[in-house]
Design an enzyme around this catalytic site. Sequence first.
Site, PDB file in Angstrom:
ATOM      1  N   ASP A  18       9.926  75.482  30.468  1.00  0.00           N
ATOM      2  CA  ASP A  18       9.675  74.645  29.290  1.00  0.00           C
ATOM      3  C   ASP A  18      10.976  74.267  28.599  1.00  0.00           C
ATOM      4  OD1 ASP A  18       8.290  73.143  27.452  1.00  0.00           O
ATOM      5  OD2 ASP A  18       7.790  74.845  26.156  1.00  0.00           O
ATOM      6  N   SER A  62      10.499  74.229  17.728  1.00  0.00           N
ATOM      7  CA  SER A  62      10.648  74.225  19.183  1.00  0.00           C
ATOM      8  C   SER A  62      11.949  73.554  19.602  1.00  0.00           C
ATOM      9  CB  SER A  62       9.477  73.492  19.835  1.00  0.00           C
ATOM     10  OG  SER A  62       8.278  74.201  19.661  1.00  0.00           O
ATOM     11  N   HIS A  66       8.275  70.540  26.195  1.00  0.00           N
ATOM     12  CA  HIS A  66       7.082  70.046  25.500  1.00  0.00           C
ATOM     13  C   HIS A  66       7.430  69.187  24.285  1.00  0.00           C
ATOM     14  CE1 HIS A  66       7.489  73.813  22.971  1.00  0.00           C
ATOM     15  NE2 HIS A  66       7.151  72.956  22.032  1.00  0.00           N
TER      16      HIS A  66
END
Length: 371
Positions: free
Chosen positions: A148, A221, A118
């Site tokens: 992911d 992230s 992402h």
Amino acid sequence: MQLPPVRALASSRAARVAPVLLGAAALFALPPAPAQAGPDEDANIAFATRLGDAFATRLGDAFASVAERASASVVSIRVEARRPGQATPFGRLPGGVQRGGGSGVIVRADGYVLTNNHVVNGATRIVVSLRDGREFPAEVVGVDPATDLAVVRIQASGLPAATFADRSGIRVGEWAVAIGSPFGLDYSVTAGIVSAVGRGVGMNEIEDYVQTDASINPGNSGGALVNLRGEVIGINTMIVGRGSGIGFAVASDLAERVAAQLIEGGRVRRAYLGVSYQPLTPALNQRLGLPESTRGARVGRVEDGGPAARAGLRPDDVIVAIDGAALEDGNALVQRVVRTRVGDTLRLTVLRNGQRRQIAVRTAERPVRPR
């Protein structure tokens, strides 16, 4: 090392620091106790204070050391993506360039960086910044939406690749340090503990998360969650928005395997059985006529022509073990299967109509699911 008598601490003001003594004595080399502790309260307090100070200093040094070592393998990622125009009741809004960012972990010295899908999904421009200040354009090598995760590459060599921890050694309660670029604040370090291992939260198709209370925010992230040895125990991926101190990182071995496959072939091949499952609960166990304490996964739908169907697995079968290892729940079933190579055979222990059976299933390659 000689400790003051327990009763002397318990009956004095030094009792307030006694818990520090226990952890410190077990973990660190500390200054010696007075030769004669005796009933002297001031001596006990002074000793306890020295002990506590030594523990705090050494623990602080441990965090500083791991932050310094591990940060060299963490990168900051800046991305740009083209945002299309949008129609509204008042006319069409023009499109433009959308900017964002995240973090990444160097997994090979020749420029391969692991991050979240992402972070780079749809990016038209990716720039990777290293700890030493150098910046490089990056290109996507491969993505794995199921976990992911993604790998990008920069044209550099001699980079400090991270070391990944053995997942089986990750313990609930051990220290965890998150390193990344929350809100664009590069190389921020936060600390907490491992809150749980093997979590599934229903956000991605394949899940095996290390849960932590180390502060994780937007921009973290793709960054590293490391232990006090500087080993990566997870790739920081998401937080629970309505909670505080609830973050999740893709477990080390899953992340490392995905990265290796993306680097080798640009995609991930993973095994599957061809079944849906339902976690067991006391109510479901009662309906199936099983003891209330039974753990495992109830087979729901069996895919026609899939590996499980060919092996003879049926709906309402209950899988309680794989290759002799007991299953705690349905998520453990998924985690065990995705760690298996395509074409390998798994030996399932199954309860059917109250009878225990052994069923061998040869795995096939998991088909790509539309998202």
